[in-house]
Design a protein around this motif. Structure first.
Motif, short mmCIF file in Angstrom:
data_model
loop_
_atom_site.label_atom_id
_atom_site.label_comp_id
_atom_site.label_asym_id
_atom_site.label_seq_id
_atom_site.Cartn_x
_atom_site.Cartn_y
_atom_site.Cartn_z
N ALA A 64 0.84 -1.20 0.00
CA ALA A 64 0.00 0.00 0.00
C ALA A 64 0.87 1.25 0.00
CB ALA A 64 -0.92 -0.01 1.21
N HIS A 81 1.41 3.93 -3.06
CA HIS A 81 1.27 5.38 -2.91
C HIS A 81 2.55 6.08 -3.34
CE1 HIS A 81 2.02 9.02 -0.45
NE2 HIS A 81 0.83 9.34 -0.94
N ARG A 130 2.99 6.35 -6.97
CA ARG A 130 2.13 7.30 -7.67
C ARG A 130 2.65 8.74 -7.63
NH1 ARG A 130 -3.78 4.78 -7.52
NH2 ARG A 130 -3.47 4.13 -5.39
N GLN A 131 3.26 9.05 -6.50
CA GLN A 131 3.73 10.43 -6.36
C GLN A 131 4.65 10.84 -7.52
OE1 GLN A 131 1.71 11.73 -4.31
NE2 GLN A 131 2.79 12.06 -2.37
N PRO A 132 5.69 10.04 -7.77
CA PRO A 132 6.59 10.44 -8.87
C PRO A 132 5.86 10.50 -10.22
CG PRO A 132 7.56 8.65 -7.62
CD PRO A 132 6.19 8.83 -7.11
N HIS A 178 2.83 11.40 -10.66
CA HIS A 178 2.12 12.66 -10.69
C HIS A 178 3.07 13.81 -11.00
CE1 HIS A 178 -1.01 15.45 -8.57
NE2 HIS A 178 -1.00 15.58 -9.88
N ALA A 179 4.21 13.74 -10.32
CA ALA A 179 5.21 14.79 -10.55
C ALA A 179 5.63 14.81 -12.02
CB ALA A 179 6.40 14.58 -9.63
N MET A 203 3.97 13.75 -14.60
CA MET A 203 2.86 14.26 -15.42
C MET A 203 2.79 15.78 -15.42
SD MET A 203 -0.56 12.00 -15.22
CE MET A 203 -1.54 13.45 -15.50
N MET A 204 2.88 16.29 -14.19
CA MET A 204 2.77 17.73 -14.07
C MET A 204 3.94 18.43 -14.77
SD MET A 204 1.70 19.81 -10.68
CE MET A 204 0.19 18.93 -10.44
N SER A 205 5.11 17.83 -14.63
CA SER A 205 6.30 18.38 -15.27
C SER A 205 6.11 18.42 -16.78
CB SER A 205 7.51 17.53 -14.89
OG SER A 205 8.70 18.24 -15.08
N GLU A 243 3.35 18.48 -18.29
CA GLU A 243 2.31 19.47 -18.58
C GLU A 243 2.94 20.86 -18.77
OE1 GLU A 243 -0.62 19.61 -15.54
OE2 GLU A 243 -1.75 21.26 -16.49
N ARG A 289 3.00 11.26 -21.88
CA ARG A 289 1.86 11.38 -20.96
C ARG A 289 0.92 10.19 -21.06
NH1 ARG A 289 0.01 17.62 -21.31
NH2 ARG A 289 -1.77 16.84 -20.14
N ARG A 303 -0.13 7.74 -18.10
CA ARG A 303 -1.52 7.48 -17.73
C ARG A 303 -1.77 5.99 -17.62
NH1 ARG A 303 -3.24 12.24 -20.20
NH2 ARG A 303 -3.15 11.34 -22.30
N GLU A 351 -5.57 -3.76 -1.64
CA GLU A 351 -6.46 -3.38 -0.56
C GLU A 351 -7.49 -4.45 -0.28
OE1 GLU A 351 -5.68 1.27 -1.15
OE2 GLU A 351 -7.68 0.52 -1.63
N LEU A 371 -7.93 -6.22 3.39
CA LEU A 371 -9.18 -6.30 4.13
C LEU A 371 -9.47 -7.74 4.50
CD1 LEU A 371 -11.60 -3.83 2.37
CD2 LEU A 371 -10.83 -3.80 4.72
#
Lengths: 599, 126
Positions: free
Chosen positions: A372, A376, A379-381, A383-384, A386-388, A390, A408, A412, A426, A430
């Protein structure tokens, strides 16, 4: 498993074992019967022997008297002088006959066989020359016992006896004859006391019965059949007469050197059996009674000693396989039986399984947590990146833009894969991490906890708070149930301004219905079905709290498979109930292992 | 210039967002965790806070609560890449607590910018 205390299988086996075990007893009963019969028979034979001998002796004595009598008679001068003075002889003999009623006839017979001096007047002259007894006395020149005949003189059954008459010179000149009433002999038989069922008889060598006692129902009848004759003259034999077997003892007449007449004493063999039968019947009855008692005792004994332990283990196994937590009761140390060994082995297995499961769970939980976090962090990198990209696409040439676009797209796709992975992780988490562990929980424990925790809060608000204790034991996860109860009580207190809150449980056919009553503002009917939805709150003024409480209650109850329900009357109050299976009911038939934790 | 506070534990992302916001004409303060973020806010309050919810030790939600308590008028945009925990969506939790808006990672910067402008204009008109 209610109903018969033992299954047919165990009952049948026990009964069979008991029957086998009891066979020696039965054999003993039979052996005893055989032994008894043997004893009875030996006793009877002994008795027969003694009686026969006694009877023989008596009859013999009787005949010896006759011998003496005849000897006397024969040596009387009148009789020995029968050739010279037949009249005097006749008179003597007649007198002797009169004085001795046991004789049917007395006579003196000359050498030629002519009856010279009859004791009773004769119609015509009698010639006994061809009579067997006469022939015998001529040859023997001594006392003889003749046949059993009809006395010629008065047609009465009699035994012929004769003694030779000698002249002074010593030569035989005739014989003194006596016909002894058979009755006389019979009287001796009667005189001998016989035990019940015994019969006696006096038998001639031709098979004819001279005398018998008792007269009726006498096995000897009127004469012994030829087949029985030879046997009858053996010391003791079993002889078949008139359809039944008789034990017969025979004895010669004592003191008479002649076997023409024999004493017989007999007893019906069946009689002996009857005596033994009683014992056998008693023995068999006792055997059956003891067997029945034994079976009953064993059935109940087995229930406690065999069935209960086995059932206990069975239950424990079922619960363990259903995901429960049952190590079964520990047997006492001194118990070295197979059942105890099985129980110990089971406990070891259960604890090993438990340990393994525990290890697996924690390993899995660790892995899940790790995954988990990793997902997480992955995903952070992304996102970074992707934004970069962008930002990079601003003011980029079409060529560069094309490449940026492709990058991109790939990112995705990667993000989607990560989402899927995260989803799986997850779900896994559970399933193993947060699943409930069902075991027996005394409701009182949970009730006490909630009472302690929430009494101050209720008091602060000026509300009455009653928690009614219960002795019930339920099948649930204690922590999960505590969560449910805490949230329900918390909710009740929150929505009640005056009055009281009551918590208790009712028992209903294998279920414990845990109820939380409040005298709060109640819930309108149309809102009732939404009450457990996430964050549904009746109004915003109820203070802090995320409205998660009832959602948590619902989710937890679903996981435990406890039914949740609510009743409410606006302005009066509400009642939330949770239905929990009783441990005793759950133990008897644990539910099938939940395939997937309900979502 | 409108001051904005960005709280996120991922350094790269945080600096990207900061650059983007600055380029869009905002004054930006940033912090890697809730504690520092709150300290910054107290020192010099921003008019809008953007905070990541899934930070170590449930910090995101607590930070949000603190902010709501101390600065009820300052809108907070909650962002989260942590997905679902215990079946409870953090973003929905945030909404309940009073976040002005929620954004699920990954998002494009322009989405964030649009949301910021929407939230600020909403606040201005209220």
């Amino acid at each position: 498993m209610k109903g018969a205390p033992l299954s047919a299988g165990i009952r049948a086996r026990l009964a069979f074992l008991l029957f086998i075990a009891s066979l020696p007893a039965l054999a003993l009963v039979i052996a005893d019967a055989a032994y008894r019969y043997g004893q009875e028979r030996t006793n009877a034979l002994q008795e027969l022997r003694q009686l026969a001998d006694a009877l023989g002796e008596t009859e013999g004595a009787l005949l010896r008297d006759v011998r003496a009598f005849l000897q006397n008679l024969a040596s009387a001068s009148e009789v020995s002088g029968l050739r010279d003075d037949p009249l005097a002889c006749e008179q003597t003999i007649a007198t002797a006959l009169k004085g001795n009623p046991q004789y049917a006839f007395l006579a003196a017979v000359d050498f030629a066989g002519r009856v010279v001096c009859p004791g009773l007047p004769l119609q015509e002259a009698l010639d006994v020359r061809h009579a067997a007894w006469f022939q015998r006395v001529l040859v023997q020149k001594d006392f003889i016992v003749g046949n059993y005949t009809m006395d010629p003189a008065n047609k009465a059954p009699a035994v012929s006896l004769a003694y030779p008459i000698f002249a002074a010179s010593g030569e035989m000149i005739g014989a003194a004859y006596a016909a002894l009433h058979a009755d006389w002999l019979k009287q001796q038989l009667v005189g001998l006391a016989l035990p019940e069922g015994y019969a006696s008889g006096l038998v001639e060598s031709s098979g004819e019965l001279v005398a018998a006692h008792p007269e009726t129902e006498n096995p000897f009848g009127h004469e012994l059949p030829l087949s029985a004759m030879t046997q009858a003259f053996a010391p003791t034999r079993t002889v078949a007469l008139a359809g039944t077997n008789w034990l017969i003892a025979s004895a010669p007449l004592g003191g008479i050197p002649w076997k023409g007449l024999v004493v017989l004493v007999a007893v019906d063999e069946a009689r002996l059996w009857r005596v033994v039968w009683r014992h056998v019947a008693l023995g068999v009855a006792l055997y059956l009674a003891v067997l029945a008692l034994g079976v009953v005792a064993a059935v109940f004994g087995a229930y406690r000693l065999v069935v209960l332990p086995v059932r206990g283990l069975h239950q424990a196994t079922e619960q363990l396989s259903a995901g429960g937590h049952n190590f079964a009761a520990a047997p006492r140390d001194e118990d070295r039986s197979e059942l105890a060994d099985l129980a110990r082995a089971f406990r070891r297995m259960a604890s090993t399984l438990e340990a393994q499961q525990s290890a697996l769970r924690s390993a899995s939980a660790q892995k899940s947590r790790f995954l988990a976090v990793a997902s997480h962090d992955l995903r952070q990198p992304l996102h970074a990146a992707m934004m970069s990209l962008e930002f990079a696409s601003r003011g980029a040439s079409p060529d560069v833009l094309a490449y940026i676009e492709r990058a991109r797209r790939s990112i995705r796709r990667l993000a989607q894969q990560l989402d899927m992975l995260a989803g799986i992780v997850e779900r896994d988490a559970l399933g193993t991490d947060l699943g409930p562990r069902v075991w027996q929980v005394p409701v009182a424990k949970v009730l006490r906890r909630v009472a302690e925790a929430y009494s101050p809060l209720a008091r602060e608000k000026g509300l009455g708070f009653h928690v009614v204790m219960s002795r019930l034991v339920v099948a649930t996860d204690e922590a999960f149930l505590a969560t449910i109860l805490d949230n329900l009580v918390d909710n009740a207190i929150k929505y009640t301004e005056r009055g009281r809150i009551v918590v208790g449980c009712r028992r209903r056919a294998g279920i414990c219905r845990l109820e939380v009553h409040d005298t709060g503002r109640g819930i309108p009917a149309e809102r009732l079905e939404h009450i457990f939805d996430a964050f549904y709150r009746l109004d915003q003024s109820a203070g802090e709290g995320l409205g998660l409480g009832l959602l948590i209650v619902k989710e937890t109850a679903t996981m435990l498979r406890h039914r949740l329900a609510v009743r409410s009357t606006p302005g009066v109050g509400s009642c939330f109930t949770v239905e929990i299976p009783l441990w005793s009911a759950w133990g008897a038939s644990p539910p099938a292992a939940p395939a997937e934790v309900a979502r | 210039m409108t001051r904005v506070l960005i709280i996120d534990d991922d350094d790269e992302l945080r600096s990207l967002m900061k650059e983007g916001m600055q380029a869009a004409g905002f004054e930006v303060a940033d912090a890697p965790n809730g504690k520092r973020g709150l300290a910054l806010q107290r020192m010099q309050p921003a008019e809008l806070v953007i905070t990541d919810l899934f930070m170590p030790g449930q910090e995101g939600v607590e930070t949000l609560l603190e902010l709501q308590r101390e600065y009820p008028k300052v809108p907070v945009i909650a962002i989260s890449g942590g997905g679902r925990r215990m079946k409870f969506d953090y973003l929905e939790v945030a909404k309940e607590i009073g976040a002005a808006a929620c954004l699920r990672k990954p998002f494009e910067f322009r989405e964030l910018l649009e949301m910021v402008e929407r939230v600020l204009s909403r606040g201005a008109s209220a």
